[in-house]
Design an enzyme around this catalytic site. Structure first.
Site, PDB file in Angstrom:
ATOM      1  N   ASN A  38      43.020  12.319  35.775  1.00  0.00           N
ATOM      2  CA  ASN A  38      41.941  12.874  34.943  1.00  0.00           C
ATOM      3  C   ASN A  38      42.462  14.041  34.106  1.00  0.00           C
ATOM      4  O   ASN A  38      41.714  14.660  33.364  1.00  0.00           O
ATOM      5  CB  ASN A  38      40.742  13.316  35.802  1.00  0.00           C
ATOM      6  CG  ASN A  38      41.069  14.499  36.696  1.00  0.00           C
ATOM      7  OD1 ASN A  38      42.218  14.945  36.758  1.00  0.00           O
ATOM      8  ND2 ASN A  38      40.074  15.015  37.393  1.00  0.00           N
ATOM      9  N   THR A  41      44.893  18.893  36.193  1.00  0.00           N
ATOM     10  CA  THR A  41      46.115  19.704  36.332  1.00  0.00           C
ATOM     11  C   THR A  41      47.353  18.899  35.934  1.00  0.00           C
ATOM     12  O   THR A  41      48.429  19.451  35.824  1.00  0.00           O
ATOM     13  CB  THR A  41      46.293  20.219  37.784  1.00  0.00           C
ATOM     14  OG1 THR A  41      46.294  19.103  38.681  1.00  0.00           O
ATOM     15  CG2 THR A  41      45.172  21.170  38.170  1.00  0.00           C
ATOM     16  N   VAL A  63      39.427   9.939  39.951  1.00  0.00           N
ATOM     17  CA  VAL A  63      39.416   9.130  41.177  1.00  0.00           C
ATOM     18  C   VAL A  63      38.258   9.518  42.113  1.00  0.00           C
ATOM     19  O   VAL A  63      37.967   8.801  43.066  1.00  0.00           O
ATOM     20  CB  VAL A  63      40.803   9.230  41.860  1.00  0.00           C
ATOM     21  CG1 VAL A  63      41.031  10.574  42.495  1.00  0.00           C
ATOM     22  CG2 VAL A  63      41.024   8.132  42.871  1.00  0.00           C
ATOM     23  N   LYS A  97      36.621  17.628  46.460  1.00  0.00           N
ATOM     24  CA  LYS A  97      36.113  16.305  46.082  1.00  0.00           C
ATOM     25  C   LYS A  97      37.231  15.267  45.988  1.00  0.00           C
ATOM     26  O   LYS A  97      37.081  14.137  46.448  1.00  0.00           O
ATOM     27  CB  LYS A  97      35.362  16.383  44.739  1.00  0.00           C
ATOM     28  CG  LYS A  97      33.954  16.956  44.896  1.00  0.00           C
ATOM     29  CD  LYS A  97      33.269  17.148  43.565  1.00  0.00           C
ATOM     30  CE  LYS A  97      32.804  15.845  42.973  1.00  0.00           C
ATOM     31  NZ  LYS A  97      32.078  16.071  41.686  1.00  0.00           N
ATOM     32  N   ALA A 120      49.347  11.275  49.963  1.00  0.00           N
ATOM     33  CA  ALA A 120      50.117  12.516  49.842  1.00  0.00           C
ATOM     34  C   ALA A 120      49.378  13.594  50.617  1.00  0.00           C
ATOM     35  O   ALA A 120      48.366  14.120  50.169  1.00  0.00           O
ATOM     36  CB  ALA A 120      50.228  12.916  48.372  1.00  0.00           C
ATOM     37  N   TYR A 151      41.706  23.269  50.237  1.00  0.00           N
ATOM     38  CA  TYR A 151      42.839  22.345  50.144  1.00  0.00           C
ATOM     39  C   TYR A 151      43.207  21.805  51.528  1.00  0.00           C
ATOM     40  O   TYR A 151      43.311  20.600  51.736  1.00  0.00           O
ATOM     41  CB  TYR A 151      44.031  23.073  49.530  1.00  0.00           C
ATOM     42  CG  TYR A 151      45.239  22.215  49.257  1.00  0.00           C
ATOM     43  CD1 TYR A 151      45.174  21.147  48.354  1.00  0.00           C
ATOM     44  CD2 TYR A 151      46.467  22.476  49.869  1.00  0.00           C
ATOM     45  CE1 TYR A 151      46.304  20.376  48.078  1.00  0.00           C
ATOM     46  CE2 TYR A 151      47.592  21.716  49.593  1.00  0.00           C
ATOM     47  CZ  TYR A 151      47.498  20.664  48.697  1.00  0.00           C
ATOM     48  OH  TYR A 151      48.615  19.896  48.418  1.00  0.00           O
ATOM     49  N   TYR A 165      40.446   4.098  58.133  1.00  0.00           N
ATOM     50  CA  TYR A 165      40.586   2.828  57.404  1.00  0.00           C
ATOM     51  C   TYR A 165      41.663   1.954  58.042  1.00  0.00           C
ATOM     52  O   TYR A 165      41.550   0.728  58.054  1.00  0.00           O
ATOM     53  CB  TYR A 165      40.874   3.075  55.914  1.00  0.00           C
ATOM     54  CG  TYR A 165      39.605   3.086  55.088  1.00  0.00           C
ATOM     55  CD1 TYR A 165      38.684   4.117  55.233  1.00  0.00           C
ATOM     56  CD2 TYR A 165      39.313   2.058  54.201  1.00  0.00           C
ATOM     57  CE1 TYR A 165      37.503   4.124  54.505  1.00  0.00           C
ATOM     58  CE2 TYR A 165      38.138   2.056  53.465  1.00  0.00           C
ATOM     59  CZ  TYR A 165      37.238   3.081  53.623  1.00  0.00           C
ATOM     60  OH  TYR A 165      36.075   3.079  52.909  1.00  0.00           O
ATOM     61  N   THR A 181      58.098  21.593  47.420  1.00  0.00           N
ATOM     62  CA  THR A 181      58.980  20.765  46.594  1.00  0.00           C
ATOM     63  C   THR A 181      59.071  21.386  45.208  1.00  0.00           C
ATOM     64  O   THR A 181      58.103  21.979  44.735  1.00  0.00           O
ATOM     65  CB  THR A 181      58.407  19.332  46.516  1.00  0.00           C
ATOM     66  OG1 THR A 181      58.347  18.808  47.847  1.00  0.00           O
ATOM     67  CG2 THR A 181      59.256  18.412  45.666  1.00  0.00           C
TER      68      THR A 181
END
Ligand code: UDP
Length: 321
Positions: A38, A41, A63, A97, A120, A151, A165, A181
């Site tokens: 989107n 960032t 998403v 979200k 991730a 977060y 799932y 990273t």
């Protein structure tokens, strides 16, 4: 020609720092790649060199809303999320979200398509850790109501959702816990220590050290991370795996390394330590070594910083003399 042999991968957050490197690597491995972002960032500049590739497509979608991807999908790599402390402080609701609703949507898509799903996740699930180095069985020490809670808890929820799932719907899921990273395509203004120090060193400004700089981190070059992620995707490991470089150092030592590589002569200037800033962080990568076919980080700090400085040099505006 039938594309029966070619795999089709969706990378959410594909225009971000790590996402764009993943798109590149998946294309190089011969897969068709759909990059979804989107651009909150992420940045089109990170993927513009891929637009000429007929096996690459970009979907400008969020998403967290219903996602529609026509056709077959073999892999979904869910990397969409603000990921720097400054970004998730400024975007706490979007961070929550995308980690919760976004992960739910991406898992739903994986179920519908019969795709393998890779989440991730992050070393932030360990919070300000009381076990050092951090191994995958450690449950963490997280403040849910502190500034990092949006977060940390979103990613913890995302892990729980992926496991649900896997267990309930039989979706093939993989979880990577990514430690610090760095590399080309980090955003210069994202507030993380590497772009902050690089920008400051290249502009000849003082390096802003938070606290006394004795807190530790362990920095992994992006190519080593991507190699580990791809091996995890293709492995049979269903539980979380840490990927990072265990070369632990203090933030001051990291500042010295950046100055050495950039040839900068800046001094350190000390700022207050942000709330809940982890005091130590170092991945225990014995599991990754064991289950990912002898994977190890290969790029040392000097070499990684040299490659990264090359990228930032062209992007940093020097103040006029
Ligand atoms: N940090 C710093 N100066 C900066 C930015 C960050 O000293 O300009 C410190 C920060 O307080 C933390 C470490 O560097 O202890 C790594 O911060 P970063 O934001 O890169 O990621 P974190 O590992 O905290 O998620």
């Amino acid at each position: 020609m039938s594309d029966g042999h070619r795999k089709r991968a969706l990378v959410t957050g594909g225009a971000g720092f790590i996402g764009s490197h993943l798109c590149e690597r998946l294309l190089a491995d011969g897969h068709d790649v759909i990059c979804m972002d989107n651009l909150l960032t992420g940045d089109l500049a990170n993927i513009e060199h891929l637009f000429g590739n007929e096996r690459f497509r970009f979907f400008h979608q969020d998403v967290t809303n219903y996602i529609h991807v026509p056709g077959r999908l073999d892999f979904i790599l869910h990397f969409a999320s603000p990921a720097s402390p400054r970004d998730y402080l400024e975007l706490p609701i979007q961070t929550l979200k995308v980690g919760s609703l976004g992960t739910h949507k991406a898992l739903g898509l994986a179920r519908e398509k019969g795709a393998r799903f890779l989440l991730a996740s992050t070393s932030e699930v360990y919070g300000d850790p009381q076990v050092h180095p951090q191994h995958e069985e450690y449950w963490g020490h997280v403040n849910p109501v502190g500034p990092r809670g949006c977060y940390d808890e979103a990613k913890r929820f995302a892990e729980a959702m992926a496991m649900a799932y896997q267990r309930h719907h039989g979706v093939e899921t993989r979880i990577v816990r990514i430690f610090n990273t760095y590399g080309p395509r980090m955003r210069l203004d994202d507030g993380r220590v590497l772009p902050a120090f690089m920008g400051q060193a290249l502009r000849g400004e003082d390096l802003t050290v938070f606290g006394d700089g004795s807190q530790t981190r362990s920095f992994c070059y992006v190519d080593d991370l991507v190699e580990g992620i791809l091996r995890l995707l293709h492995s049979s490991e269903k539980m979380p795996v840490n990927i990072g470089n265990p070369n632990e150092m203090t933030i001051r030592q990291f500042g010295d390394a950046v100055l050495k590589v950039t040839g900068g002569k800046s001094k350190f200037v000390f700022h207050p330590l942000p709330q809940d800033d982890p005091k130590v962080r170092k991945p225990d990568i014995s599991k990754a070594r064991r289950v990912l076919g002898g994977w190890e980080p290969k790029i040392g700090l000097d070499e990684g910083l040299r490659r990264t400085a090359e990228y930032f040099r062209g992007r940093v505006q020097k103040p006029k003399a």
